[in-house]
Structures are given as C-alpha cells and as structure tokens.
Design a protein around this motif. Structure first.
Motif, PDB file in Angstrom:
ATOM      1  N   GLY A  56      20.163 -23.351 -30.142  1.00  0.00           N
ATOM      2  CA  GLY A  56      19.737 -22.540 -29.003  1.00  0.00           C
ATOM      3  C   GLY A  56      20.777 -21.499 -28.612  1.00  0.00           C
ATOM      4  O   GLY A  56      20.437 -20.430 -28.106  1.00  0.00           O
ATOM      5  N   GLY A  57      22.043 -21.803 -28.862  1.00  0.00           N
ATOM      6  CA  GLY A  57      23.102 -20.845 -28.533  1.00  0.00           C
ATOM      7  C   GLY A  57      23.371 -19.838 -29.619  1.00  0.00           C
ATOM      8  O   GLY A  57      24.266 -18.992 -29.479  1.00  0.00           O
ATOM      9  N   LEU A  58      22.596 -19.921 -30.707  1.00  0.00           N
ATOM     10  CA  LEU A  58      22.819 -19.015 -31.842  1.00  0.00           C
ATOM     11  C   LEU A  58      21.577 -18.200 -32.182  1.00  0.00           C
ATOM     12  O   LEU A  58      21.382 -17.790 -33.322  1.00  0.00           O
ATOM     13  CB  LEU A  58      23.241 -19.826 -33.074  1.00  0.00           C
ATOM     14  CG  LEU A  58      24.563 -20.588 -32.974  1.00  0.00           C
ATOM     15  CD1 LEU A  58      24.723 -21.518 -34.174  1.00  0.00           C
ATOM     16  CD2 LEU A  58      25.745 -19.620 -32.892  1.00  0.00           C
ATOM     17  N   GLN A  59      20.734 -17.945 -31.190  1.00  0.00           N
ATOM     18  CA  GLN A  59      19.509 -17.194 -31.442  1.00  0.00           C
ATOM     19  C   GLN A  59      19.816 -15.853 -32.108  1.00  0.00           C
ATOM     20  O   GLN A  59      20.718 -15.118 -31.688  1.00  0.00           O
ATOM     21  CB  GLN A  59      18.750 -16.967 -30.135  1.00  0.00           C
ATOM     22  CG  GLN A  59      17.993 -18.193 -29.661  1.00  0.00           C
ATOM     23  CD  GLN A  59      16.942 -18.632 -30.668  1.00  0.00           C
ATOM     24  OE1 GLN A  59      16.141 -17.838 -31.140  1.00  0.00           O
ATOM     25  NE2 GLN A  59      16.952 -19.907 -31.012  1.00  0.00           N
ATOM     26  N   ASN A  60      19.047 -15.539 -33.153  1.00  0.00           N
ATOM     27  CA  ASN A  60      19.224 -14.310 -33.938  1.00  0.00           C
ATOM     28  C   ASN A  60      20.593 -14.249 -34.608  1.00  0.00           C
ATOM     29  O   ASN A  60      21.087 -13.169 -34.929  1.00  0.00           O
ATOM     30  CB  ASN A  60      18.997 -13.062 -33.074  1.00  0.00           C
ATOM     31  CG  ASN A  60      17.585 -13.019 -32.503  1.00  0.00           C
ATOM     32  OD1 ASN A  60      16.633 -13.363 -33.195  1.00  0.00           O
ATOM     33  ND2 ASN A  60      17.473 -12.633 -31.242  1.00  0.00           N
ATOM     34  N   GLY A  61      21.179 -15.428 -34.825  1.00  0.00           N
ATOM     35  CA  GLY A  61      22.472 -15.510 -35.502  1.00  0.00           C
ATOM     36  C   GLY A  61      22.394 -16.477 -36.671  1.00  0.00           C
ATOM     37  O   GLY A  61      21.346 -16.612 -37.304  1.00  0.00           O
ATOM     38  N   ALA A  62      23.497 -17.138 -36.946  1.00  0.00           N
ATOM     39  CA  ALA A  62      23.532 -18.027 -38.114  1.00  0.00           C
ATOM     40  C   ALA A  62      24.419 -19.235 -37.870  1.00  0.00           C
ATOM     41  O   ALA A  62      25.397 -19.168 -37.122  1.00  0.00           O
ATOM     42  CB  ALA A  62      24.034 -17.259 -39.337  1.00  0.00           C
ATOM     43  N   LEU A  63      24.071 -20.333 -38.533  1.00  0.00           N
ATOM     44  CA  LEU A  63      24.869 -21.550 -38.491  1.00  0.00           C
ATOM     45  C   LEU A  63      25.155 -21.995 -39.924  1.00  0.00           C
ATOM     46  O   LEU A  63      24.234 -22.152 -40.725  1.00  0.00           O
ATOM     47  CB  LEU A  63      24.131 -22.673 -37.752  1.00  0.00           C
ATOM     48  CG  LEU A  63      24.835 -24.044 -37.743  1.00  0.00           C
ATOM     49  CD1 LEU A  63      26.130 -23.975 -36.936  1.00  0.00           C
ATOM     50  CD2 LEU A  63      23.908 -25.127 -37.204  1.00  0.00           C
ATOM     51  N   ILE A  64      26.436 -22.174 -40.235  1.00  0.00           N
ATOM     52  CA  ILE A  64      26.829 -22.723 -41.527  1.00  0.00           C
ATOM     53  C   ILE A  64      27.164 -24.200 -41.324  1.00  0.00           C
ATOM     54  O   ILE A  64      28.009 -24.532 -40.486  1.00  0.00           O
ATOM     55  CB  ILE A  64      28.055 -21.984 -42.101  1.00  0.00           C
ATOM     56  CG1 ILE A  64      27.715 -20.517 -42.373  1.00  0.00           C
ATOM     57  CG2 ILE A  64      28.531 -22.662 -43.391  1.00  0.00           C
ATOM     58  CD1 ILE A  64      28.917 -19.681 -42.790  1.00  0.00           C
ATOM     59  N   ILE A  65      26.496 -25.073 -42.057  1.00  0.00           N
ATOM     60  CA  ILE A  65      26.773 -26.511 -41.975  1.00  0.00           C
ATOM     61  C   ILE A  65      27.572 -26.904 -43.218  1.00  0.00           C
ATOM     62  O   ILE A  65      27.023 -26.971 -44.324  1.00  0.00           O
ATOM     63  CB  ILE A  65      25.490 -27.345 -41.879  1.00  0.00           C
ATOM     64  CG1 ILE A  65      24.621 -26.865 -40.707  1.00  0.00           C
ATOM     65  CG2 ILE A  65      25.824 -28.827 -41.706  1.00  0.00           C
ATOM     66  CD1 ILE A  65      23.271 -27.556 -40.612  1.00  0.00           C
ATOM     67  N   GLN A  66      28.861 -27.124 -43.027  1.00  0.00           N
ATOM     68  CA  GLN A  66      29.744 -27.494 -44.133  1.00  0.00           C
ATOM     69  C   GLN A  66      29.579 -28.985 -44.456  1.00  0.00           C
ATOM     70  O   GLN A  66      29.455 -29.806 -43.554  1.00  0.00           O
ATOM     71  CB  GLN A  66      31.190 -27.194 -43.752  1.00  0.00           C
ATOM     72  CG  GLN A  66      32.199 -27.395 -44.868  1.00  0.00           C
ATOM     73  CD  GLN A  66      33.618 -27.064 -44.414  1.00  0.00           C
ATOM     74  OE1 GLN A  66      33.876 -26.910 -43.214  1.00  0.00           O
ATOM     75  NE2 GLN A  66      34.523 -26.951 -45.358  1.00  0.00           N
ATOM     76  N   ARG A  67      29.549 -29.306 -45.740  1.00  0.00           N
ATOM     77  CA  ARG A  67      29.325 -30.689 -46.189  1.00  0.00           C
ATOM     78  C   ARG A  67      28.052 -31.244 -45.529  1.00  0.00           C
ATOM     79  O   ARG A  67      28.036 -32.330 -44.956  1.00  0.00           O
ATOM     80  CB  ARG A  67      30.529 -31.592 -45.876  1.00  0.00           C
ATOM     81  CG  ARG A  67      31.817 -31.147 -46.566  1.00  0.00           C
ATOM     82  CD  ARG A  67      32.941 -32.137 -46.343  1.00  0.00           C
ATOM     83  NE  ARG A  67      33.259 -32.326 -44.940  1.00  0.00           N
ATOM     84  CZ  ARG A  67      34.050 -31.528 -44.231  1.00  0.00           C
ATOM     85  NH1 ARG A  67      34.619 -30.481 -44.808  1.00  0.00           N
ATOM     86  NH2 ARG A  67      34.293 -31.769 -42.956  1.00  0.00           N
ATOM     87  N   ALA A  68      27.004 -30.467 -45.650  1.00  0.00           N
ATOM     88  CA  ALA A  68      25.732 -30.820 -45.000  1.00  0.00           C
ATOM     89  C   ALA A  68      25.186 -32.163 -45.486  1.00  0.00           C
ATOM     90  O   ALA A  68      24.434 -32.831 -44.767  1.00  0.00           O
ATOM     91  CB  ALA A  68      24.701 -29.713 -45.240  1.00  0.00           C
ATOM     92  N   HIS A  69      25.588 -32.580 -46.686  1.00  0.00           N
ATOM     93  CA  HIS A  69      25.105 -33.850 -47.221  1.00  0.00           C
ATOM     94  C   HIS A  69      25.620 -35.053 -46.440  1.00  0.00           C
ATOM     95  O   HIS A  69      25.201 -36.183 -46.690  1.00  0.00           O
ATOM     96  CB  HIS A  69      25.478 -33.992 -48.700  1.00  0.00           C
ATOM     97  CG  HIS A  69      26.857 -33.513 -49.038  1.00  0.00           C
ATOM     98  ND1 HIS A  69      27.994 -34.200 -48.667  1.00  0.00           N
ATOM     99  CD2 HIS A  69      27.280 -32.406 -49.696  1.00  0.00           C
ATOM    100  CE1 HIS A  69      29.058 -33.534 -49.102  1.00  0.00           C
ATOM    101  NE2 HIS A  69      28.665 -32.446 -49.727  1.00  0.00           N
ATOM    102  N   ASN A  70      26.532 -34.810 -45.479  1.00  0.00           N
ATOM    103  CA  ASN A  70      27.040 -35.904 -44.645  1.00  0.00           C
ATOM    104  C   ASN A  70      26.255 -36.067 -43.342  1.00  0.00           C
ATOM    105  O   ASN A  70      26.616 -36.893 -42.500  1.00  0.00           O
ATOM    106  CB  ASN A  70      28.526 -35.690 -44.329  1.00  0.00           C
ATOM    107  CG  ASN A  70      29.404 -35.932 -45.549  1.00  0.00           C
ATOM    108  OD1 ASN A  70      29.058 -36.704 -46.430  1.00  0.00           O
ATOM    109  ND2 ASN A  70      30.535 -35.251 -45.610  1.00  0.00           N
ATOM    110  N   MET A  71      25.194 -35.297 -43.176  1.00  0.00           N
ATOM    111  CA  MET A  71      24.352 -35.475 -41.986  1.00  0.00           C
ATOM    112  C   MET A  71      23.599 -36.797 -42.079  1.00  0.00           C
ATOM    113  O   MET A  71      23.111 -37.161 -43.156  1.00  0.00           O
ATOM    114  CB  MET A  71      23.357 -34.318 -41.849  1.00  0.00           C
ATOM    115  CG  MET A  71      23.990 -32.993 -41.464  1.00  0.00           C
ATOM    116  SD  MET A  71      22.750 -31.715 -41.061  1.00  0.00           S
ATOM    117  CE  MET A  71      22.001 -31.439 -42.667  1.00  0.00           C
TER     118      MET A  71
END
Length: 213
Positions: A56-71
């Motif tokens: 919600g705080g990144l509308q019209n932006g981007a999020l990089i999830i590093q080591r996403a396989h650890n979610m």
C-alpha cells in the motif's frame, strides 16, 4: 498489480539482486506510470511484516523481494491476495537462488501466475572469464604469458562448483592481486628485466604464473 511482475534467479554468487534493481530502474525510466517509491525486503523479513501495508505504501512503484523462496505459506497467501488488484499499480520482483526458487514456485504455482516474466542468470564459462581477465589486464597495460593463462584456467576451474559460480568480481580481484605481484620490485623481477621477461614487445608488464599464486 496481478500481472507484469518479474522473477529473477541465478546460481549462488551471481549478482541477481543487481539485475533485479536494473530491471526496476529501467522500468522507472521508461514508464510514465511509475511514480511511486521503490523498496527492497528479504523473504525472511517479509514474513514478519504486514504485506498489505508494505504494498500500500508503494503504489505505482516497485518492491524487490530478496531470497523470495524464504517466504512462508502465510506470506505467500497474503502476497497473492494483495496482488489481486485491478485498480492499483505495483511491480514486484522476486529474486532468489534458481534451484530454491524452482522448488518454491512448484509449491506455490498460484502465486507464480502473477509473475509474467522470468530471467535466469547463467554463470559465465571458464573461457569467457579468462577472456575477461586478458582484456582487463590489457586495459591496465599488463599481459599474461601462456603459463599464466593455464594457471588462471585452473584457478577458475577449482573455484567453480555446483553451489558456486565464479563471478566477474572474483576474477577481477584475482587479476588485481596478480598485477600487484607483477609490479612489485624484487630481485626476481629485476632478473626478469635483465633477461627480457619483464615486458613484452608493446612494453606491457608480463604477468607470469608465479604472480597468480
């Protein structure tokens, strides 16, 4: 939010995070709809946060999830639900080790549907890394003799494993150490000057096998 997201993978040691950042920067520079913030968070850290609040705080932006396989399962479900939006824009890039990401995606195929692009970084071959070393040396007015080239091949081969891919940065450090050794004044190098083994015909300093050890 439910489409246009990206998966970036590669062997351990490759700069997959750098590629993820470059993708986001490229989109930021070419897409006028990109007007929001960019953030990075690890999969482990995301497990402890509120996914909706972050997106919600990144509308019209981007999020990089590093080591996403650890979610964990809950975070995966929360992320999937948060991306099921038609009226909100965001780009999510999931980054991770290729084998671990493949296992993660096989388990979470529903989330994978939200990611319509994937880039898998491949390790450079030994030959390509040696070619880079030769070019890097020449740019700094050094040249490798034949035995040094063979030694370099062996060093790279010894470092390449199933769990680790030798990177440009690694061989660059190897070459910088070799150039320092070749430049150092010593009795041996003085003898090389006398015997014509110090410089080649273009007055470049020759890197010998011993300089790589």
């Amino acid at each position: 939010a439910y489409t246009g997201n990206v998966i970036v993978t590669g062997a351990e040691g490759l700069d997959t995070l750098g590629l993820a950042r470059s993708i986001v920067q490229d989109i930021q520079g070419t897409d006028s709809n990109f007007s929001g913030k960019t953030a990075k968070i690890s999969g482990e850290a995301l497990n402890k946060r509120n996914v909706n609040e972050i997106l919600g705080g990144l509308q019209n932006g981007a999020l990089i999830i590093q080591r996403a396989h650890n979610m964990n399962d809950k975070t995966v479900e929360d992320l999937y639900r948060a991306l099921q939006q038609e009226n909100s824009g965001i780009i999510v890039v999931m980054e991770g080790v290729r084998k671990l990401m493949d296992t993660f995606l096989n388990k979470n195929s529903k989330l994978e549907e939200c990611f319509t692009a994937r880039m898998d970084m491949e390790a450079l071959s030994d030959a390509a890394l040696v070619a880079f070393c030769k070019k890097y040396a020449k740019e700094n007015e050094f040249v490798l003799d034949e035995l040094a080239v063979l030694a370099l091949h062996q060093i790279i081969t010894d470092r390449q494993t199933n769990d680790h891919a030798v990177t440009i940065m690694e061989v660059k450090e190897i070459m910088e150490d070799a150039m320092d050794n070749a430049s150092r004044k010593s009795v041996g190098h003085f003898f090389d000057i006398l015997t014509g083994k110090r410089y080649d015909e273009e007055d470049m300093i020759i890197i010998h096998e011993k300089d790589l050890m």
